[in-house]
Each structure stands twice: as structure tokens, then as C-alpha cells.
Design an enzyme around this catalytic site. Structure first.
Site, PDB file in Angstrom:
ATOM      1  N   GLU A 191     -10.044   2.185   4.278  1.00 55.40           N
ATOM      2  CA  GLU A 191      -9.124   1.841   3.176  1.00 55.40           C
ATOM      3  C   GLU A 191      -7.904   2.752   3.164  1.00 55.40           C
ATOM      4  OE1 GLU A 191      -9.584  -0.842   1.873  1.00 55.40           O
ATOM      5  OE2 GLU A 191     -11.732  -1.227   2.043  1.00 55.40           O
ATOM      6  N   GLY A 192      -6.795   2.169   2.762  1.00 58.02           N
ATOM      7  CA  GLY A 192      -5.537   2.913   2.728  1.00 58.02           C
ATOM      8  C   GLY A 192      -5.319   3.656   1.415  1.00 58.02           C
ATOM      9  N   PHE A 193      -4.178   4.322   1.372  1.00 56.07           N
ATOM     10  CA  PHE A 193      -3.842   5.230   0.277  1.00 56.07           C
ATOM     11  C   PHE A 193      -3.883   4.553  -1.100  1.00 56.07           C
ATOM     12  CE2 PHE A 193      -0.193   7.505  -1.930  1.00 56.07           C
ATOM     13  CZ  PHE A 193      -0.925   8.647  -2.190  1.00 56.07           C
ATOM     14  N   ASN A 194      -3.312   3.345  -1.177  1.00 55.20           N
ATOM     15  CA  ASN A 194      -3.160   2.762  -2.511  1.00 55.20           C
ATOM     16  C   ASN A 194      -4.405   2.078  -3.023  1.00 55.20           C
ATOM     17  OD1 ASN A 194      -0.371   3.392  -3.450  1.00 55.20           O
ATOM     18  ND2 ASN A 194       0.013   2.697  -1.363  1.00 55.20           N
TER      19      ASN A 194
ATOM     20  N   LEU B 184       8.663  -4.022   2.293  1.00 57.74           N
ATOM     21  CA  LEU B 184       8.459  -4.937   3.423  1.00 57.74           C
ATOM     22  C   LEU B 184       7.296  -4.395   4.252  1.00 57.74           C
ATOM     23  CD1 LEU B 184       9.738  -7.356   5.049  1.00 57.74           C
ATOM     24  CD2 LEU B 184      10.953  -5.602   6.353  1.00 57.74           C
ATOM     25  N   ARG B 185       6.109  -4.950   4.002  1.00 56.20           N
ATOM     26  CA  ARG B 185       4.900  -4.459   4.703  1.00 56.20           C
ATOM     27  C   ARG B 185       4.863  -5.065   6.083  1.00 56.20           C
ATOM     28  NH1 ARG B 185       0.787  -2.341   6.524  1.00 56.20           N
ATOM     29  NH2 ARG B 185      -1.145  -1.982   5.358  1.00 56.20           N
TER      30      ARG B 185
ATOM     31  N   ASP C 295       9.116   6.644  -1.122  1.00 55.40           N
ATOM     32  CA  ASP C 295       9.538   5.235  -1.015  1.00 55.40           C
ATOM     33  C   ASP C 295       9.152   4.460  -2.281  1.00 55.40           C
ATOM     34  OD1 ASP C 295      10.848   5.049   1.384  1.00 55.40           O
ATOM     35  OD2 ASP C 295       9.115   4.365   2.538  1.00 55.40           O
TER      36      ASP C 295
ATOM     37  N   THR D 157      -1.492  -3.423  -1.697  1.00 49.06           N
ATOM     38  CA  THR D 157      -1.705  -2.519  -2.835  1.00 49.06           C
ATOM     39  C   THR D 157      -0.528  -1.551  -2.971  1.00 49.06           C
ATOM     40  OG1 THR D 157      -3.058  -1.108  -1.419  1.00 49.06           O
ATOM     41  CG2 THR D 157      -4.239  -2.635  -2.842  1.00 49.06           C
ATOM     42  N   PHE D 158       0.191  -1.334  -1.878  1.00 43.51           N
ATOM     43  CA  PHE D 158       1.403  -0.502  -1.926  1.00 43.51           C
ATOM     44  C   PHE D 158       2.416  -1.145  -2.889  1.00 43.51           C
ATOM     45  CE2 PHE D 158       5.346   1.341  -0.551  1.00 43.51           C
ATOM     46  CZ  PHE D 158       5.052   2.533   0.081  1.00 43.51           C
TER      47      PHE D 158
END
Ligand code: GFB
Length: 443
Positions: free
Chosen positions: A66-69, A305-306, A385, A402-403
Site C-alpha cells: 500500500e502507498g502513502f495515502n 495527474l497519476r 505537491d 488516494t493521493f
């Protein structure tokens, strides 16, 4: 022992210890435990003391993929659980150091592990919601480096037909820990402290339920002082989107040093300051309440822009760069703007291509200096960002990132009109282009 009401000011000496202890839990756990010179400002605190109880510690970790957000979202679920636990007895949430993140690939910043929460977040703000401490500080007060019990959460192997809250100790479906039979101990990742930290007790727990469903399990167990829940993303939010959810979210203020860098960028390149944009923050989030539309935002469009893994794994949602530029142009014309800020994980060549389609506009991307990059790493740059995106007059994000969601919440906290926040870019094939659900702030 009956409940004793005391105020800190002028309290009896025999009550001073419990009072200080609870005050420590409520606000400054580490300072009181570690700083000999620490003196609380007693005028601010009025407490109800049942009895002096030593605190217990709740630790957690999340699926390594899982990522940061998403991890920020899991923090909120656990913070609400710990807040609930504190209704009966003192518990401290031990913050899992950041690291080993799939998306944090920069090679020029040293190892991206064991990063304390204070690098990214304002701990004083977190503590206005729940008592927290850094993992490194937890290790200082646990010289043996033992976590008493670790529960590895998992789903039910057989799946489910009917959703109901339940939990059962079960054989592990997967177990990433390894057993050292000589020392009779389990070792595991433990946030990059693999060699030092250990537990004697590891069990797998199949769970279907909300975070606070674990409360009786945690409180009935009175022997363990420190308990860790691994794979904590398995439990759900108690109540997604209610006022307690938003309190937890509001408490997650970014660290001042990162906000300062982002604010300098806004001022220098985007003609944006809090005073002009009407986005001034109150020092204490518990005192801050904004109505929709109070915030005006800076004179720029912000875009999340993911790219990277989403280009492969979410092909149907992510637009080509050319189609993204088309949508950006349309918005720039509609909003009569000249500047656009792009937050993206795209490599520089993709950013260059996007820019080439937007020649008539001033297109910005935040590029950290080597010092900022090595100090705050990929996580810090991502936050900068997000903070810049959060202050634009109008924001458009990427589907199901989620970002992007965290930028949307930030804008709700600042008081933007939801129409200027809950927007997303669409793939060229997606003719309907359904816009994101509006999760509005609740106080
Ligand atoms: O934050 P995150 O969980 O969001 O993971 P998603 C994406 C990561 O990629 C961020 C980087 O934490 C950053 O490290 N990143 C993405 C960016 N966009 C930007 C950007 O605009 N600026 C900067 N500086 N960095 C989820 C993952 O990604 O996607 C899950 O959390 C899973 O693990 C899922 O992979 C498919 O929700 O976008």
C-alpha cells in the site's frame, strides 16, 4: 475507587502523579516521559481521574504494497480506535515509521526507511485527537525491544456470504514473520528494525469488522502492555465521513517545514498567498471551522495527474497525455486562468510531452532542490505537491487515486466550494466521465 474530579491547578500532591500521567497521555506523551525539564502549562488542563493506570501501547502496520495515502487512511481508522480505548484506560498509539514504499524509488536520497512521522506531520496536531508517540521513542522505553503480542489480521479463508462483525483466531493464511527457535522469538519487518525488535507471541486473527470492534479484544487482554495489529487495513472505518472521522482527518496536519516550502513556491510562481487566497489556517485545528466557499484559492488550476503504475493497472481511467491536456485547456478557458500547476509521478519526459500540448499557458511542476529532496525524500515532495494543489482556485484529480482524495479532503478543511474540488480527468473512451463522490466535511 470512585471517580475523583480534580483540576490540575492546586491539586493535592498525592494526585499529582496521575494528573501528570493523564496530561501526558492527552497531549505530550513523549515530552513528559523523556524530558526532565518538562513543565506543563497547568492553567490549560482540567481532568477527570479515575485511578492512576500505566499506559498501554497500540502499534500497527499495513500491507507492504500500500502507498502513502492509503496508509494515511488506515492511520485514521486506528486513531479512532485508540481514542475509543482511551475512554476506559490510557492507551498510546505508536506511530509506524514510514518506509519500504513501492512508490518511493528515488535513488539519490539514501535509504527511505525508518522515517519518523515528524518529518511529514505535525505531532502536536495529531495529539489534539489522540495520544501518539514515535516508534523510536517507544523503543527507548522498551529496552528489551519486545512487542508483547502481535496479531496479524487476515480475511476469512472461506470468504463470506453475509457481512457480519466477527473475529476468530485462525491458522495463518500467510505469515511473513520468521521464528528464531534458539531464542524462542518471532522476528519480522517491524518498520526496518528487523534485527532488534521481536515478539514472543504471534497469532493470526481473521476479522470482518470496524476498527472499534477490536476494542473488547484489546481491553479484555490485560497482560500485554504493547500490542501490535499488523495488516490493519483489514478493519474498516468506524463511520466513514462522520464528525469523528473528520476530526481525525483534521488532526493530520502536514509538518510546518513542508507547508513552508510549498507556500514559498506558491508565492514565487503562482501569485498565491494565504491572505489573498483566504486560506489562512488557525493554529489549532479544533478551533477552525470554515464554510464552503470561504476559501477563494490562488489564481491557478491544479491537476493531480497519476501516471506510473496507474497507466498499466487502470488503463480505462487514465487519459493519454494529449487527452489530459485537452481537458486542462478546456478548464483554463472556462476559468480564465493562465497558470496551471501539475502534481504528477510522471517521469520528466512525459511531463515535457504534456507541456508541449499546453504552450499557451504557464505550466509549473515542483522540482525540489537536492537539499530538500535528501531531507524530505519522496514522501515530503509528494506532500509539497499536495499542499500546492490544495490551494488552487480549482482542482482536478485522477480517478480512484488516494493521493487525489487526500487533496480533496484538504480543500474541504480549507473551505473550498465542492464544485471546485471534486473533479477528475477522464480517459478518452469514457464518454460519461462520472465525477467523484462529494465527501463533504462534517464538524
Ligand atoms: O499515495 P498513494 O497511496 O496514492 O500512492 P494512489 C502513490 C504514490 O506515488 C504517492 C507517488 O505516495 C507518491 O509517492 N505519487 C503519485 C506522487 N502521484 C504523485 C504526485 O503527483 N506527486 C508526487 N510527488 N508523487 C495507490 C497505492 O496509489 O494505488 C496502492 O496506494 C496501490 O498501493 C493502488 O498501488 C493501485 O491511491 O494513487
Amino acid at each position: 475507587m470512585g471517580s475523583v474530579k480534580v483540576s490540575v491547578r492546586g491539586c493535592r500532591p498525592q494526585l499529582l502523579f496521575p494528573v501528570l500521567l493523564l496530561w501526558a497521555l492527552a497531549a505530550h506523551a513523549e515530552d513528559v516521559l523523556y524530558d526532565d525539564n518538562f513543565e506543563p502549562d497547568s492553567s490549560k488542563f482540567k481532568l477527570v481521574v479515575d485511578e492512576a493506570k500505566a499506559p498501554r501501547y497500540l502499534l500497527y502496520d499495513v500491507n507492504p504494497g500500500e502507498g502513502f495515502n492509503l496508509r494515511r487512511d488506515v492511520y485514521m481508522r486506528i486513531a479512532v480506535l485508540v481514542r475509543n480505548l482511551n475512554e476506559d484506560s490510557p492507551w498510546i498509539l505508536v506511530l509506524p515509521p514510514w518506509g519500504r514504499m513501492y512508490h518511493w524509488k528515488s535513488k539519490d536520497v539514501g535509504q527511505q526507511i525508518r522515517i519518523p512521522w515528524s518529518t511529514f506531520f505535525d505531532l502536536e496536531s495529531l495529539r489534539r485527537f489522540v495520544p501518539v508517540m514515535e516508534f523510536a521513542d517507544f523503543l527507548k522505553i522498551s529496552p528489551s525491544k519486545e512487542i508483547n503480542e502481535v496479531y496479524y489480521l487476515q480475511n476469512y479463508k472461506e470468504g463470506w456470504d453475509k457481512w457480519e462483525e466477527k473475529m476468530d483466531k485462525r491458522p495463518c493464511i500467510f505469515n511473513p514473520y520468521y521464528f528464531d527457535s534458539e531464542q524462542d522469538r518471532w522476528h519480522g519487518w517491524f518498520f526496518g528494525y528487523e534485527e532488534e525488535v521481536w515478539t514472543k507471541k504471534l497469532e493470526c486473527l481473521s476479522v470482518m469488522g470496524h476498527a472499534s470492534f477490536l476494542k473488547p479484544f484489546l481491553t479484555q487482554n490485560r497482560t500485554a502492555r504493547s500490542i501490535m495489529l499488523d495488516r490493519a487495513e483489514i478493519v474498516l472505518h468506524d463511520r466513514y465521513g462522520d464528525s469523528v472521522f473528520w476530526q481525525a482527518r483534521r488532526s493530520m496536519r502536514f509538518a510546518q517545514q513542508l507547508r513552508d516550502i510549498a507556500d514559498d513556491f506558491r508565492r514565487e510562481f503562482l501569485d498565491s498567498t494565504d491572505e489573498k487566497d483566504e486560506t489562512v489556517l488557525d493554529d489549532d485545528w479544533t478551533q477552525m471551522k470554515r464554510n464552503h466557499g470561504d476559501a477563494k484559492g490562488g489564481p491557478y488550476l491544479s491537476v493531480h495527474l497519476r501516471r506510473e503504475d496507474f497507466v498499466r493497472s487502470r488503463r480505462k481511467d487514465i487519459p493519454s497525455l494529449e487527452h489530459a491536456a485537452k481537458q486542462i485547456k478546456k478548464l483554463m478557458t472556462k476559468l480564465k486562468l493562465k497558470r496551471v500547476f501539475i502534481a504528477t509521478d510522471a517521469p520528466q519526459n512525459e511531463f515535457g510531452e504534456l507541456k508541449s500540448y499546453l504552450e499557451e499557458y504557464q505550466v509549473y511542476r515542483f522540482t525540489p532542490t537536492p537539499e530538500v529532496k535528501s531531507k524530505y525524500k519522496d514522501g515530503g515532495v509528494a506532500i509539497i505537491d499536495q499542499w500546492i494543489c490544495a490551494h488552487a482556485k480549482y482542482f482536478v484529480g485522477s480517478r480512484e487515486s488516494t493521493f487525489s482524495f487526500r487533496i480533496q479532503d484538504e480543500r474541504e478543511i480549507l473551505g473550498f466550494d465542492p464544485e471546485k474540488t471534486f473533479n477528475r480527468l477522464c480517459n478518452e473512451e469514457d464518454k460519461e466521465c462520472e465525477q467523484p463522490a462529494k465527501w463533504k466535511i462534517v464538524y
